[in-house]
Design an enzyme around this catalytic site. Structure first.
Site, PDB file in Angstrom:
ATOM      1  N   ARG A 135      13.284  16.753  63.789  1.00  0.00           N
ATOM      2  CA  ARG A 135      14.063  16.739  62.545  1.00  0.00           C
ATOM      3  C   ARG A 135      14.126  18.125  61.878  1.00  0.00           C
ATOM      4  O   ARG A 135      15.203  18.560  61.457  1.00  0.00           O
ATOM      5  CB  ARG A 135      13.530  15.670  61.584  1.00  0.00           C
ATOM      6  N   ASN A 167      14.878   9.557  61.200  1.00  0.00           N
ATOM      7  CA  ASN A 167      14.266   8.893  62.342  1.00  0.00           C
ATOM      8  C   ASN A 167      14.403   7.405  62.178  1.00  0.00           C
ATOM      9  O   ASN A 167      14.087   6.884  61.117  1.00  0.00           O
ATOM     10  CB  ASN A 167      12.750   9.153  62.319  1.00  0.00           C
TER      11      ASN A 167
END
Ligand code: ZN
Ligand code: ZN
Ligand code: FE
Length: 760
Positions: free
Chosen positions: A20, A38
């Site tokens: 990320r 996520n």
């Protein structure tokens, strides 16, 4: 140009590997707005911007992903334009009971190594890590991957660590094992019967002194305990060998850095890539014959030319080498032979403190045991021999429905495998299912994998061998359907699954031993097979194996058996030098056993043929470790000899003439390295001739190579070369071991295919 919005979904190993923050970085760099989050199934991204910038974002996504990530698929859909004022990382959320993958452990990164040198709470702190590096699988107890579900849960983050953990732009954003000297784990030193220090400076100082003075030190690592000593000090290595009760097996060596390593081993570009990769495996390299004064201890690798080497991968290793004068230490698993590597402090201290000079423990628990992985570069590719730290439990992606299948593996070098969706989760190296501790490790890890990956067992796959512990484990597992799979069919299916093959192929499985369907021991099998079934076309001719499985431990028995078959008792008067080293009474006894068929199962094991030749050349009579004969034989092979010996392809492949010609060469005084090379060339030729005739009859052009014998570099490279030259399509193992550690994947593949065809 007007702005567009794109929804991007990335699947694969994309969590716990700094994914990320990476997306955040490349999206902001491309001037895009939107978000990333996520879920437990994938990473979801929404980007808004002009098409050119979005396209450069997608290119970066494909090409610059963090090294430990594994992108399986990227899907994009243009959606109604959405407006954002920035790019943000959003809270994760679970969308189903599905699971994501677990990252293997990652070697410490350069940024973290730098942190150790900077003043602050991570100065000389040996447990630094970030989203790009550090422990993963070894500390994970459950999913989703969150600190509370790791062995780091006992350490409460200090305010500074917490802040880094919560800052999206920080390298430690959501790095679950984040820690510093104020809040994280610590090392402790033991000597004699007690703890002597918790100061890292004192520990490093005392350990280096001990290593310089021929000491042996127990050091708790990432996936288990290690025993360490100076790799240049024969006395220390001897001490370590005695302590482990391990006579001959080569020890792995950790070098300070790649430059020092290159002084002692030959390293090509691909080998270097493997060595320095974030996985940091032990790589088998050719030892250099240095003329330097400073040579590695001879008793490290039992006089073989292969050396298992690795580079530091934990902060502690780097810090230790800062102190050490020596440039290389032995780093071998902390266990007594045949037991699994120890992971818990208490039993490790109880067992080893009385026999080592020092013990270094730490208080971060190891939940999943992993050994150092072992690779070798063959044919320009990394081949995994032992798949553990840095590799497990990454999924093997297949083209089959693997859901709910549990494959129990073989008996030696065991790994098992569980199926989820189209993925196969091959366990870390378990070991030989012989001692109680290893069997417990095996059973516990099966339970852990089933719970970790949310597997609901439906179908079990085992080897056909009724006496394998793994077969019994499968049969006793519960009220499930069990598929029994022939060992060598599983070997070939494993390589097929690795390459997503699902058709008829020619399979060549060469290994030591496997249970055959005719009641004999198989081990050099030429199959025509698909994932469902096989036909055994031919094999190396059977020979009686005096003493059965124990013949593998005493290669001379196989040599006597071969010679007796070829010459009768006359072989005794041929003046073969190796016979001088054998007890004539024992030889007579072996002949009697063969005559009377007492404990002499028939075997077609290719490994035994290598044993036989190794014994004839007097390279080994009693093996002190597995496959010592074949390894010693390969070790003396040369590259300047293309000759070979005669052999016969009849109903089976017969090496009587080969043995005769080898015997003649020995009596003529031909150099052993020439004989070993000619023998290897003979096997390559025998494989080629056999698959050529199978192709002619069956019209199949794909050849799949598997089995432990193909860990032999000369043999695998030579076989691939001759087959490619003759327009075969050749498949060999790379990411899954070709030894019995890969069997479980093949069992899983066969079970999946039979379920699909409703054959179970
Ligand atoms: Zn790092
Ligand atoms: Zn802290
Ligand atoms: Fe095998």
């Amino acid at each position: 140009m007007s702005e567009i919005s794109l929804e991007v979904i990335v699947t694969g190993l994309v969590q716990g590997v700094g994914f990320r923050p990476f997306i955040f970085r490349i999206a902001t760099k491309a001037g895009l707005t939107g978000w990333v989050l996520n879920t437990n199934e994938n990473v979801k991204i929404l980007v808004t911007g002009d098409p050119v910038n979005i396209s450069s974002f997608l290119t970066a996504l494909r090409n610059e992903a963090p090294p430990a990530s594994m992108i399986e698929a990227i899907s994009t859909v243009e959606i109604k334009s959405a407006v954002f004022d920035s790019f943000r990382i959003l809270e994760s959320h679970n969308v189903s009971d599905e699971i994501t993958e677990i990252s293997p452990d990652i070697a410490v990164c350069n940024d973290c190594l730098e942190d150790i040198t900077k003043s602050g709470s991570r100065l000389n702190y040996a447990f630094v890590n970030c989203t790009n590096c550090g422990p993963r699988f070894t500390i994970i107890q459950d999913l989703p991957y969150d600190r509370a579900k790791t062995t780091m849960k006992t350490f409460a983050m200090c305010p500074e660590c917490r802040e880094e953990y919560e800052t999206v732009t920080d390298r430690r954003f959501h790095a679950q094992p984040t820690a510093c000297s104020n809040c994280g784990p610590t090392y402790e030193l033991y000597a004699g019967q007690s703890k002597v220090s918790e100061s890292i400076d004192v520990i490093l100082d005392r350990v280096s002194q001990s290593v310089e003075n021929s000491g042996v030190v127990l050091i708790k690592g990432l996936g288990g305990m290690h025993l360490a000593c100076d790799a240049f000090n024969e006395t220390a290595v001897k001490k370590l060998r005695d302590l482990k009760n391990r006579e001959g097996k080569p020890f792995a060596v950790m070098f300070r850095d790649i430059a020092q390593l290159k002084i002692h081993a030959e390293v090509n570009e691909i080998e270097e890539q493997s060595l320095v990769s974030w996985r940091r495996p032990i790589v088998l390299l050719k030892k250099k014959n240095t003329t330097q004064q400073h040579v590695l201890a001879q008793n490290l690798n039992a006089g073989l030319n292969l050396l298992g080497v690795m580079l530091p991968y934990m902060p502690f290793h780097y810090m230790l080498f800062q102190q050490l004068k020596t440039s290389a230490i032995v780093l071998t698993s902390g266990n007594f032979s045949s037991e699994p590597i120890l992971i818990d402090n208490k039993p490790a201290l109880e067992q080893f403190l009385p026999v080592v000079d020092l013990a270094v423990m730490h208080n971060r628990d190891i939940y999943n045991r992993t050994d150092d992985s072992v690779t070798r570069i063959i044919g320009g590719k990394e081949r995994i021999f032992r798949r553990s730290r840095g590799y497990a439990p990454a999924a093997v992606r297949t083209a089959m429905n693997t859901e709910g299948i549990v494959a129990f593996g073989a008996e030696l070098t065991n790994c098992f495998c569980v199926g989820k969706g189209q993925k196969a989760f091959l366990s870390q190296h378990i070991g030989d299912l012989q001692g109680l501790e290893t069997i417990q490790f095996y059973e516990n890890t099966i339970k852990q994998f089933i719970s970790l990956f949310r597997v609901k067992p439906e179908l079990l796959a085992v080897d056909m061998h009724p006496e394998y512990i793994s077969t019994k484990a499968g049969l006793n597992y519960g009220n499930f359907q069990v598929v029994k799979i022939q060992h060598h069919h599983a070997h070939i299916a494993s390589c097929m699954a690795e390459h997503m093959l699902d058709e008829k192929v020619i399979g060549v499985a060469l290994d030591g031993t496997g249970y055959g369907t005719d009641g004999h021991i198989w081990g050099s099998e030429f199959l025509v097979c698909d994932l469902n079934d096989f036909t055994r076309i031919t094999h190396f001719d059977y020979i009686p194996l005096p003493g059965g499985d124990s013949a593998a431990e005493e290669p001379w028995r196989t040599a006597v058996s071969f010679l007796y078959k070829v010459y009768g008792k006359e072989f005794l008067s041929l003046g073969l030098p190796f016979l001088n080293h054998l007890d004539p009474d024992k030889v007579a006894l072996i002949i009697q056993m063969i005559d009377k068929k007492i404990n002499c199962p028939l075997s077609s094991g290719a490994g035994r043929l290598f044993d036989c030749v190794a014994s004839l050349l007097d390279l080994v009579q009693e093996a002190t470790f597995q496959a010592e004969g074949p390894m010693r034989l390969e070790a003396i092979v040369r590259t300047d000899c293309t000759e070979s010996y005669a052999f016969e392809c009849k109903e089976t492949i017969q090496f009587g003439l080969t043995i005769q010609e080898i015997t003649d060469d020995i009596r003529r005084g031909t150099d052993t390295s020439i004989i070993a090379t000619k023998f290897h060339n003979t096997i390559i030729l025998a494989i080629f001739e056999t698959v050529k005739s199978i192709r002619l009859k069956e019209g199949i052009n794909k050849v799949v190579l598997s089995g432990g014998v193909f860990q032999n570099k000369y043999l695998l490279e030579g076989t691939i070369q001759v087959l490619l030259k003759n327009n075969f399509e050749v498949y060999s193992h790379a990411t899954v071991p070709s030894n019995d550690g890969g069997i479980a994947l093949g069992q899983l593949a066969v079970a999946s295919k039979r379920r699909e065809l409703l054959c179970v």
